[in-house]
Design a protein around this motif. Structure first.
Motif: not given
Ligand SMILES: Cc1ncc(COP(=O)(O)O)c(C=O)c1O
Length: 472
Positions: A128-131, A157-160, A233-235
């Motif tokens: 439901v969310s990126g995190t 960044y991957h969320g809180e 990794i973020e591309p």
């Protein structure tokens, strides 16, 4: 692409910011808000609605929207096709918990994703969310490999969530300043960066593979490669300032993964579904072969929250994990996401994102030679950044300059992405933003940069002091 009405309207700011009506709304609501929600220094306006690609505030000011709900509104005004698909799904299914009750809306989206997923990716986990998608991917990597460690890259960044604020570092300097969670199992190396090196002084261009030399060093000095489950990794680095690694980096990282049996997980939450001018950002390079790929933000097509973990049979077919969430893949969200993919497939969206990249670079790159504080100008599709430095020779970050530029840009009716303590200013408009509106914004940014450069703000000795200054 057919242009909806208002698509070419330009912004207009006619009051100081915040305007009196926005301020009155803040005064009323602030006693009930918390933390950053009650902090109106970065965005001193109260949005009352949108018109075309413009945000309208309570005072009637309009701003070209280069935030696009932090990328979650990729088509600007909700496309009728997405809205109709969502309405139909609501009427048919209402709310449904797809992780428990199999339903045709979720199945239709899964089939589409399996059809467009690159490489060996065949399986879809609902989220439901990126995190939550990243959290789930970490569990998949550990379960599939029976190994504990995850390699991440500084500035990501991957969320809180507790775990993900430990796996990322982009916000150490601002949003999560001083509150990052420290947990075990993450090994962080610097993100590949050709402008700013963790190992050398001054501005690049640098060979971004040097971070893999450092990883090689860690494999001798700190960690055993057989303990590593995978690489997260973020591309393209989003929150960390729009960095796109070199082909050589991907080749060498892929070889390391193969050699040591590491799973490669691409966090495409911010870069997927056309943001980088391809359906998936990884398609900008040759030969990237992920085991997991994460979707969020633009995947929702501006509709309901939705995210997904795509994975290979090897990782996901025999899993015992249960990652369900009540709201993962609710029918209306699925229908909206599916309609969004079909919109991209219909043509025009990716081409427009690449045109925005071209315009950004054309208008803003010349400032590198003209304004000493403009260190670098980068764009990858419809995500773009200007990185500010105190002086060209040292390339010391200039967060106060960035923050002043953001406000000078806002006064010109352009709303981009700025954060205190960061020294890059970003744009993340709708993929479909009309090129004339986008060009107008880029020209306004250039003008604002020149204005701030005439009397640059004082930079402080540390990022933490810069954040404190900007909060005053
Ligand atoms: C790369 C990346 N991963 C994960 C997330 C977290 O997504 P969400 O805010 O939907 O939880 C974000 C959000 O900005 C992101 O940019």
């Amino acid at each position: 692409m057919s242009a909806p009405s208002h698509a070419t309207e330009l912004p207009r700011v006619q009051t100081p910011l915040p305007g009196p009506r926005s301020q009155a709304l803040f005064d009323r609501i602030d006693p009930h808000l918390t933390g950053s929600n009650a902090d109106h220094g970065i965005y001193p306006l109260a949005e009352t609605g949108k018109r075309g690609y413009l945000i309208v505030d309570a005072d009637g000011n309009t701003f070209a929207d280069h935030m696009s709900a932090w990328g979650a509104s990729p088509f600007g005004p909700t496309p009728p096709r997405v809205k109709q698909a969502m309405d139909a799904a609501w009427n048919q299914h209402g709310m449904q918990i797809s992780g428990w009750l199999p339903n045709t809306a979720a199945f239709a989206l899964v089939e589409k994703l399996a059809g467009i997923a690159p490489g060996r990716l065949t399986r879809v986990e609902y989220s439901v969310s990126g995190t939550l998608a990243v959290e789930g991917a970490v569990k998949f990597m550990r379960e599939a490999s029976c190994r504990p460690l995850i390699i991440t890259f500084g500035g990501q960044y991957h969320g809180e969530s507790t775990y993900m604020t430990a796996g990322a570092s982009s916000d150490l300097s601002n949003v999560s300043s001083g509150r990052t969670q420290y947990v075990s199992g993450m090994v962080m190396v610097p993100y590949p960066n050709r402008f700013r090196s963790a190992f050398r002084r001054g501005p690049g261009p640098f060979d971004d593979c040097e971070v893999l030399d450092y990883l090689d060093y860690l494999l001798v000095q700190q960690i055993h490669p057989g303990q590593v489950a995978g690489v997260l990794i973020e591309p393209v680095l989003g929150e960390g300032g729009i960095h796109a690694p070199s082909q050589a980096f991907w080749d060498r990282l892929g070889a390391l993964c193969k050699r040591w049996g590491w799973l490669l997980c691409l966090d495409e939450v911010q870069t997927c579904m056309g943001r980088c001018g391809e359906m998936f950002a990884m398609q900008r390079w040759q030969g990237i072969d992920p085991d997991l790929l994460l979707l969020g933000k633009a995947f929702a097509a501006g509709g309901q929250p939705i995210a997904a973990i795509l994975g290979t049979d090897a990782v996901m077919a025999k899993t015992e994990l249960h990652l369900g969430s009540t709201y993962g893949f609710v029918p209306a969200a699925c229908a909206g996401a599916l309609a969004g993919i079909e919109l991209i497939e219909a043509g025009g969206v990716l081409e427009n994102a690449r045109e925005l990249e071209r315009i950004f670079l054309e208008v803003l790159t010349p400032l590198k030679a003209e304004v000493p504080q403009v260190g670098d100008v980068r764009a990858v599709g419809a995500m773009a950044a200007v990185e500010f430095v105190q002086d060209r020779a040292s390339s010391t970050p200039a967060p106060a300059f960035q923050y002043a530029v953001h406000h000078a840009v806002l006064r010109r009716g352009v709303l981009g992405i700025s954060q205190r303590g960061k020294w890059h200013y970003r744009l993340q408009p709708a993929l479909t933003m009309h090129p004339s509106v986008f060009r107008h914004s880029c020209e306004a940014i250039a003008e604002a940069i020149r204005e701030v450069a005439k009397s640059p703000p004082v930079e402080r000795g540390s990022i933490q002091e810069a954040v404190a200054d900007a909060q005053r």
